[in-house]
Write a protein that holds these residues in place. Structure first.
Motif, mmCIF file in Angstrom:
data_model
loop_
_atom_site.group_PDB
_atom_site.id
_atom_site.type_symbol
_atom_site.label_atom_id
_atom_site.label_comp_id
_atom_site.label_asym_id
_atom_site.label_seq_id
_atom_site.Cartn_x
_atom_site.Cartn_y
_atom_site.Cartn_z
ATOM 1 N N ALA A 25 0.859 -1.194 0.000
ATOM 2 C CA ALA A 25 0.000 0.000 0.000
ATOM 3 C C ALA A 25 0.890 1.238 0.000
ATOM 4 C CB ALA A 25 -0.916 0.007 1.222
ATOM 5 N N ARG A 26 0.448 2.263 -0.671
ATOM 6 C CA ARG A 26 1.166 3.549 -0.653
ATOM 7 C C ARG A 26 0.322 4.539 0.152
ATOM 8 N NH1 ARG A 26 6.625 3.788 -1.572
ATOM 9 N NH2 ARG A 26 7.197 2.551 -3.379
ATOM 10 N N ASP A 27 0.050 5.703 -0.349
ATOM 11 C CA ASP A 27 -0.738 6.740 0.319
ATOM 12 C C ASP A 27 -0.240 6.971 1.743
ATOM 13 O OD1 ASP A 27 -2.304 7.086 -2.011
ATOM 14 O OD2 ASP A 27 -3.551 5.381 -1.439
ATOM 15 N N ASP A 28 -1.106 6.748 2.734
ATOM 16 C CA ASP A 28 -0.748 7.010 4.131
ATOM 17 C C ASP A 28 0.039 5.880 4.775
ATOM 18 O OD1 ASP A 28 -2.078 9.411 3.938
ATOM 19 O OD2 ASP A 28 -3.949 8.617 4.751
ATOM 20 N N PHE A 29 0.367 4.842 4.009
ATOM 21 C CA PHE A 29 1.035 3.671 4.576
ATOM 22 C C PHE A 29 2.501 3.541 4.153
ATOM 23 C CE2 PHE A 29 -3.469 2.651 4.427
ATOM 24 C CZ PHE A 29 -3.696 2.258 5.732
ATOM 25 N N GLN A 30 2.789 3.636 2.853
ATOM 26 C CA GLN A 30 4.146 3.415 2.331
ATOM 27 C C GLN A 30 4.687 2.072 2.844
ATOM 28 O OE1 GLN A 30 5.095 5.360 -0.086
ATOM 29 N NE2 GLN A 30 3.330 6.650 0.254
ATOM 30 N N TRP A 31 3.934 1.023 2.537
ATOM 31 C CA TRP A 31 4.104 -0.300 3.134
ATOM 32 C C TRP A 31 4.479 -1.310 2.071
ATOM 33 C CZ3 TRP A 31 -0.940 -3.285 4.467
ATOM 34 C CH2 TRP A 31 -0.657 -4.474 5.149
ATOM 35 N N GLY A 32 5.525 -2.091 2.338
ATOM 36 C CA GLY A 32 5.963 -3.107 1.389
ATOM 37 C C GLY A 32 6.348 -4.405 2.063
ATOM 38 N N ARG A 33 6.574 -5.405 1.225
ATOM 39 C CA ARG A 33 6.995 -6.734 1.678
ATOM 40 C C ARG A 33 8.340 -7.052 1.036
ATOM 41 N NH1 ARG A 33 8.302 -11.054 -0.392
ATOM 42 N NH2 ARG A 33 7.645 -10.285 -2.428
ATOM 43 N N ILE A 34 9.224 -7.691 1.786
ATOM 44 C CA ILE A 34 10.524 -8.104 1.264
ATOM 45 C C ILE A 34 10.572 -9.623 1.114
ATOM 46 C CG2 ILE A 34 11.594 -8.249 3.567
ATOM 47 C CD1 ILE A 34 14.225 -7.292 2.269
ATOM 48 N N GLY A 35 11.234 -10.049 0.059
ATOM 49 C CA GLY A 35 11.569 -11.454 -0.139
ATOM 50 C C GLY A 35 13.052 -11.531 -0.452
ATOM 51 N N TYR A 36 13.697 -12.629 -0.092
ATOM 52 C CA TYR A 36 15.135 -12.743 -0.327
ATOM 53 C C TYR A 36 15.525 -14.200 -0.499
ATOM 54 C CZ TYR A 36 14.339 -12.839 4.755
ATOM 55 O OH TYR A 36 13.819 -13.070 6.012
ATOM 56 N N THR A 37 16.533 -14.398 -1.324
ATOM 57 C CA THR A 37 17.109 -15.729 -1.499
ATOM 58 C C THR A 37 18.561 -15.579 -1.939
ATOM 59 O OG1 THR A 37 16.850 -17.883 -2.559
ATOM 60 C CG2 THR A 37 16.343 -15.978 -3.900
ATOM 61 N N ILE A 38 19.405 -16.388 -1.364
ATOM 62 C CA ILE A 38 20.805 -16.478 -1.767
ATOM 63 C C ILE A 38 21.002 -17.904 -2.272
ATOM 64 C CG2 ILE A 38 23.219 -16.445 -0.956
ATOM 65 C CD1 ILE A 38 21.962 -13.652 -1.027
ATOM 66 N N HIS A 39 21.665 -18.052 -3.418
ATOM 67 C CA HIS A 39 21.939 -19.394 -3.931
ATOM 68 C C HIS A 39 22.650 -20.204 -2.850
ATOM 69 C CE1 HIS A 39 20.718 -18.130 -7.872
ATOM 70 N NE2 HIS A 39 21.728 -17.292 -8.018
ATOM 71 N N ASN A 40 22.228 -21.462 -2.688
ATOM 72 C CA ASN A 40 22.722 -22.244 -1.553
ATOM 73 C C ASN A 40 24.228 -22.531 -1.588
ATOM 74 O OD1 ASN A 40 22.755 -24.340 -3.437
ATOM 75 N ND2 ASN A 40 21.010 -25.410 -2.531
ATOM 76 N N GLN A 41 24.878 -22.406 -2.724
ATOM 77 C CA GLN A 41 26.327 -22.597 -2.755
ATOM 78 C C GLN A 41 27.081 -21.428 -2.107
ATOM 79 O OE1 GLN A 41 24.414 -22.031 -5.451
ATOM 80 N NE2 GLN A 41 25.550 -21.162 -7.175
ATOM 81 N N PHE A 42 26.344 -20.351 -1.763
ATOM 82 C CA PHE A 42 26.963 -19.184 -1.126
ATOM 83 C C PHE A 42 26.493 -18.985 0.320
ATOM 84 C CE2 PHE A 42 26.817 -18.108 -5.719
ATOM 85 C CZ PHE A 42 28.187 -18.132 -5.949
ATOM 86 N N TRP A 43 25.803 -19.965 0.877
ATOM 87 C CA TRP A 43 25.310 -19.847 2.252
ATOM 88 C C TRP A 43 26.463 -19.840 3.248
ATOM 89 C CZ3 TRP A 43 20.604 -23.692 2.761
ATOM 90 C CH2 TRP A 43 19.539 -23.219 1.976
ATOM 91 N N ARG A 44 26.138 -19.328 4.431
ATOM 92 C CA ARG A 44 27.029 -19.308 5.591
ATOM 93 C C ARG A 44 28.281 -18.447 5.392
ATOM 94 N NH1 ARG A 44 24.644 -23.970 4.949
ATOM 95 N NH2 ARG A 44 23.294 -24.759 6.583
ATOM 96 N N LYS A 45 28.116 -17.398 4.604
ATOM 97 C CA LYS A 45 29.210 -16.448 4.380
ATOM 98 C C LYS A 45 28.770 -15.021 4.697
ATOM 99 C CE LYS A 45 31.348 -19.418 1.056
ATOM 100 N NZ LYS A 45 31.315 -19.966 -0.230
ATOM 101 N N GLY A 46 27.554 -14.875 5.234
ATOM 102 C CA GLY A 46 27.056 -13.552 5.598
ATOM 103 C C GLY A 46 26.459 -12.749 4.462
ATOM 104 N N TYR A 47 26.348 -13.345 3.268
ATOM 105 C CA TYR A 47 25.822 -12.598 2.132
ATOM 106 C C TYR A 47 24.342 -12.253 2.301
ATOM 107 C CZ TYR A 47 30.086 -13.782 -0.463
ATOM 108 O OH TYR A 47 31.383 -13.912 -0.883
ATOM 109 N N GLY A 48 23.562 -13.159 2.863
ATOM 110 C CA GLY A 48 22.133 -12.891 3.033
ATOM 111 C C GLY A 48 21.900 -11.681 3.914
ATOM 112 N N GLN A 49 22.558 -11.661 5.055
ATOM 113 C CA GLN A 49 22.404 -10.545 5.981
ATOM 114 C C GLN A 49 22.881 -9.238 5.345
ATOM 115 O OE1 GLN A 49 23.952 -11.366 9.884
ATOM 116 N NE2 GLN A 49 24.100 -9.209 10.396
ATOM 117 N N GLU A 50 24.018 -9.271 4.685
ATOM 118 C CA GLU A 50 24.550 -8.066 4.049
ATOM 119 C C GLU A 50 23.633 -7.577 2.925
ATOM 120 O OE1 GLU A 50 28.704 -6.644 1.915
ATOM 121 O OE2 GLU A 50 28.727 -8.421 3.205
ATOM 122 N N ALA A 51 23.096 -8.518 2.144
ATOM 123 C CA ALA A 51 22.200 -8.156 1.041
ATOM 124 C C ALA A 51 20.904 -7.547 1.555
ATOM 125 C CB ALA A 51 21.905 -9.381 0.181
ATOM 126 N N VAL A 52 20.322 -8.145 2.581
ATOM 127 C CA VAL A 52 19.048 -7.639 3.107
ATOM 128 C C VAL A 52 19.244 -6.274 3.761
ATOM 129 C CG1 VAL A 52 17.177 -8.069 4.761
ATOM 130 C CG2 VAL A 52 17.965 -9.907 3.242
#
Length: 188
Positions: A98-125
Motif C-alpha cells: 500500500a502507498r498513500d498514508d502507509f508506504q508499506w511493502g513486503r521483502i523477499g530474499y534468497t541467496i543461492h545455496n552454494q553461497f550460504w554461511r558467508k554472511g551474504y544474506g544478511q549483508e544483502a538484506v
C-alpha cells in the motif's frame, strides 16, 4: 515486444555487494549460478532447478517484466552481486502492499545455496532495506516467514527486523492456506 523507455536503476552497495536490477548482460552469470546450485538443503530451499526453459530471450523478457513492475510501483526485483568479480549470489525483491498514508511493502530474499554461511544474506538484506527506505520511499517493510523457517527468522532478526505476530491462514501455498510469522522494520 515493446521497448521500455524508462528504466528503474536504484542501486545499493555494501562492503562486498552490489544490489541492483538485473540487466540483459547478466544472463550468463545469472544462469551459471542457478545451474551451480547444490541439491536442496531443506524444505524451503529449491536446490537444483531445471533451467532448460531459461533461454537468453526468456531472460531478456524477464528483465523487461521486472522493469515494468518497477515502473508501475508493483514490485522491485534486485540481483545481488559480489562486487569483486560480479558473481550473481541471489535476489532480493520488494512488493508494494500500500502507498498513500502507509508506504508499506513486503521483502523477499534468497541467496543461492552454494553461497550460504558467508554472511551474504544478511549483508544483502541490510543493503536492500536501506534502498527500500531511502530510494523506494517505503516507511514499513514486512517479511512473511514460514513458521519452521528458522534461517529466515534469524536473518530477519539479524538485520533489525522485529517479530510482530503470526498471521493465521495468511498465504496460499502447497494447496493450502498457511500461517506465517510477520517481521517488520520501519524507516527511522
Amino acid at each position: 515486444m515493446k521497448l521500455i523507455e524508462e528504466k528503474f536503476e536504484f542501486v545499493s552497495e555494501t562492503e562486498r555487494l552490489v544490489i541492483r536490477p538485473l540487466k540483459k548482460a547478466d544472463y550468463a552469470n545469472w544462469l551459471n549460478e542457478f545451474e551451480n546450485r547444490y541439491p536442496s538443503q531443506n524444505r524451503h530451499d529449491l536446490g537444483k532447478i531445471d533451467m532448460s526453459e531459461c533461454t537468453q530471450e526468456w531472460f531478456h523478457n524477464l528483465v523487461d517484466k521486472h522493469q515494468e513492475l518497477a515502473l508501475q510501483d508493483t514490485a522491485y526485483v534486485f540481483g545481488v552481486f559480489r562486487k569483486e568479480e560480479g558473481t550473481h549470489l541471489g535476489m532480493v525483491d520488494f512488493s508494494t502492499l500500500a502507498r498513500d498514508d502507509f508506504q508499506w511493502g513486503r521483502i523477499g530474499y534468497t541467496i543461492h545455496n552454494q553461497f550460504w554461511r558467508k554472511g551474504y544474506g544478511q549483508e544483502a538484506v541490510k543493503g536492500a532495506l536501506h534502498l527500500a527506505f531511502t530510494q523506494l520511499k517505503f516507511h514499513r517493510i514486512e517479511a512473511h516467514i514460514n513458521l519452521d523457517n528458522t534461517s529466515s527468522m534469524k536473518l530477519a532478526e539479524a538485520v533489525g527486523m522485529e517479530f510482530e505476530c503470526i498471521r493465521k491462514g495468511f498465504i496460499y501455498e502447497n494447496d493450502e492456506w498457511t500461517d506465517h510469522l510477520v517481521y517488520y522494520k520501519n524507516s527511522k
